[in-house]
Write a protein that holds these residues in place. Structure first.
Motif, PDB file in Angstrom:
ATOM      1  N   VAL A  94       0.862  -1.187   0.000  1.00  0.00           N
ATOM      2  CA  VAL A  94       0.000   0.000   0.000  1.00  0.00           C
ATOM      3  C   VAL A  94       0.897   1.234   0.000  1.00  0.00           C
ATOM      4  O   VAL A  94       1.861   1.290   0.764  1.00  0.00           O
ATOM      5  CB  VAL A  94      -0.920  -0.006   1.248  1.00  0.00           C
ATOM      6  N   PRO A  95       0.616   2.225  -0.857  1.00  0.00           N
ATOM      7  CA  PRO A  95       1.451   3.435  -0.879  1.00  0.00           C
ATOM      8  C   PRO A  95       1.545   4.092   0.507  1.00  0.00           C
ATOM      9  O   PRO A  95       0.588   4.084   1.285  1.00  0.00           O
ATOM     10  CB  PRO A  95       0.740   4.340  -1.871  1.00  0.00           C
ATOM     11  N   LEU A  96       2.712   4.658   0.800  1.00  0.00           N
ATOM     12  CA  LEU A  96       2.978   5.253   2.109  1.00  0.00           C
ATOM     13  C   LEU A  96       1.962   6.318   2.494  1.00  0.00           C
ATOM     14  O   LEU A  96       1.527   6.365   3.642  1.00  0.00           O
ATOM     15  CB  LEU A  96       4.396   5.836   2.149  1.00  0.00           C
ATOM     16  N   ASP A  97       1.542   7.171   1.563  1.00  0.00           N
ATOM     17  CA  ASP A  97       0.592   8.223   1.921  1.00  0.00           C
ATOM     18  C   ASP A  97      -0.751   7.638   2.373  1.00  0.00           C
ATOM     19  O   ASP A  97      -1.385   8.156   3.290  1.00  0.00           O
ATOM     20  CB  ASP A  97       0.405   9.237   0.787  1.00  0.00           C
ATOM     21  N   ILE A  98      -1.153   6.530   1.784  1.00  0.00           N
ATOM     22  CA  ILE A  98      -2.404   5.871   2.195  1.00  0.00           C
ATOM     23  C   ILE A  98      -2.207   5.201   3.554  1.00  0.00           C
ATOM     24  O   ILE A  98      -3.075   5.300   4.435  1.00  0.00           O
ATOM     25  CB  ILE A  98      -2.868   4.860   1.128  1.00  0.00           C
ATOM     26  N   ARG A  99      -1.059   4.529   3.752  1.00  0.00           N
ATOM     27  CA  ARG A  99      -0.780   3.913   5.055  1.00  0.00           C
ATOM     28  C   ARG A  99      -0.739   4.965   6.151  1.00  0.00           C
ATOM     29  O   ARG A  99      -1.260   4.752   7.251  1.00  0.00           O
ATOM     30  CB  ARG A  99       0.531   3.132   5.020  1.00  0.00           C
ATOM     31  N   ARG A 100      -0.126   6.109   5.859  1.00  0.00           N
ATOM     32  CA  ARG A 100      -0.041   7.193   6.843  1.00  0.00           C
ATOM     33  C   ARG A 100      -1.445   7.683   7.211  1.00  0.00           C
ATOM     34  O   ARG A 100      -1.766   7.863   8.385  1.00  0.00           O
ATOM     35  CB  ARG A 100       0.799   8.342   6.293  1.00  0.00           C
ATOM     36  N   ALA A 101      -2.293   7.910   6.211  1.00  0.00           N
ATOM     37  CA  ALA A 101      -3.660   8.384   6.473  1.00  0.00           C
ATOM     38  C   ALA A 101      -4.456   7.355   7.277  1.00  0.00           C
ATOM     39  O   ALA A 101      -5.162   7.711   8.233  1.00  0.00           O
ATOM     40  CB  ALA A 101      -4.363   8.703   5.154  1.00  0.00           C
ATOM     41  N   ARG A 102      -4.352   6.090   6.920  1.00  0.00           N
ATOM     42  CA  ARG A 102      -5.066   5.035   7.662  1.00  0.00           C
ATOM     43  C   ARG A 102      -4.586   4.956   9.108  1.00  0.00           C
ATOM     44  O   ARG A 102      -5.376   4.770  10.032  1.00  0.00           O
ATOM     45  CB  ARG A 102      -4.852   3.678   6.989  1.00  0.00           C
ATOM     46  N   THR A 103      -3.271   5.077   9.291  1.00  0.00           N
ATOM     47  CA  THR A 103      -2.700   5.012  10.633  1.00  0.00           C
ATOM     48  C   THR A 103      -3.168   6.191  11.470  1.00  0.00           C
ATOM     49  O   THR A 103      -3.518   6.036  12.640  1.00  0.00           O
ATOM     50  CB  THR A 103      -1.164   4.956  10.557  1.00  0.00           C
ATOM     51  N   GLU A 104      -3.207   7.366  10.883  1.00  0.00           N
ATOM     52  CA  GLU A 104      -3.689   8.550  11.605  1.00  0.00           C
ATOM     53  C   GLU A 104      -5.164   8.407  11.975  1.00  0.00           C
ATOM     54  O   GLU A 104      -5.565   8.790  13.075  1.00  0.00           O
ATOM     55  CB  GLU A 104      -3.449   9.821  10.783  1.00  0.00           C
ATOM     56  N   GLU A 105      -5.962   7.840  11.075  1.00  0.00           N
ATOM     57  CA  GLU A 105      -7.384   7.601  11.386  1.00  0.00           C
ATOM     58  C   GLU A 105      -7.512   6.626  12.558  1.00  0.00           C
ATOM     59  O   GLU A 105      -8.316   6.838  13.472  1.00  0.00           O
ATOM     60  CB  GLU A 105      -8.110   7.028  10.165  1.00  0.00           C
ATOM     61  N   ALA A 106      -6.707   5.575  12.532  1.00  0.00           N
ATOM     62  CA  ALA A 106      -6.749   4.588  13.616  1.00  0.00           C
ATOM     63  C   ALA A 106      -6.304   5.222  14.927  1.00  0.00           C
ATOM     64  O   ALA A 106      -6.918   4.997  15.979  1.00  0.00           O
ATOM     65  CB  ALA A 106      -5.872   3.386  13.274  1.00  0.00           C
TER      66      ALA A 106
END
Length: 141
Positions: A94-106
């Motif tokens: 998964v692209p880093l920007d998507i992983r970062r956004a998902r992690t921030e949401e979590a």
């Protein structure tokens, strides 16, 4: 062989509720033939003043390990030697920007549940947030 993860804590009911919500688990139901944990514990001869000394949560899908919470008299005093990593961002495909956004949401959801954010870290193409549960146990989102 199976295993469970065990947390020493001050308030097993509170911490089990937090982690059940955090992990999408549920509080473990009482054994068959018992309509409640107090009924089971009474049948086992456990003194009533010990009924709140432990709690457990289980993965409703039956895949993840059982998580057990046991009351201990001493407070947490040092960094955990083992901690949970909640893989909220997805895999390295998964692209880093998507992983970062998902992690921030979590991380935001976990904060609403009672966790404390310590710091965000991005290293070697990986992003995570260091957090503490309501009793101060470190984990990563």
């Amino acid at each position: 062989m199976t295993f469970q993860v065990t947390f020493d804590c001050a308030d097993p009911a509170m911490l089990s509720t937090f982690w059940a919500e955090a992990l999408g688990y549920e509080v473990q139901p009482p054994p068959p033939d018992f309509d409640s944990w107090p009924a089971f514990l009474a049948a086992q001869g456990v003194p009533e003043d010990r009924w709140s000394s432990a709690a457990a949560i289980v993965d409703p899908a039956g895949v993840g390990p059982r998580v057990f919470f046991q009351r201990v008299p001493e407070p947490k005093t040092a960094k955990n030697r083992v901690h949970l990593d909640l893989r909220s961002g997805g895999g390295l495909d998964v692209p880093l920007d998507i992983r970062r956004a998902r992690t921030e949401e979590a991380a935001a959801r976990l904060e609403r549940l009672g966790a404390t954010r310590v710091k965000a870290v991005e290293e070697l193409g990986v992003y995570w947030v260091v957090m503490r549960d309501p009793e101060g146990n470190e984990f990563c989102a």
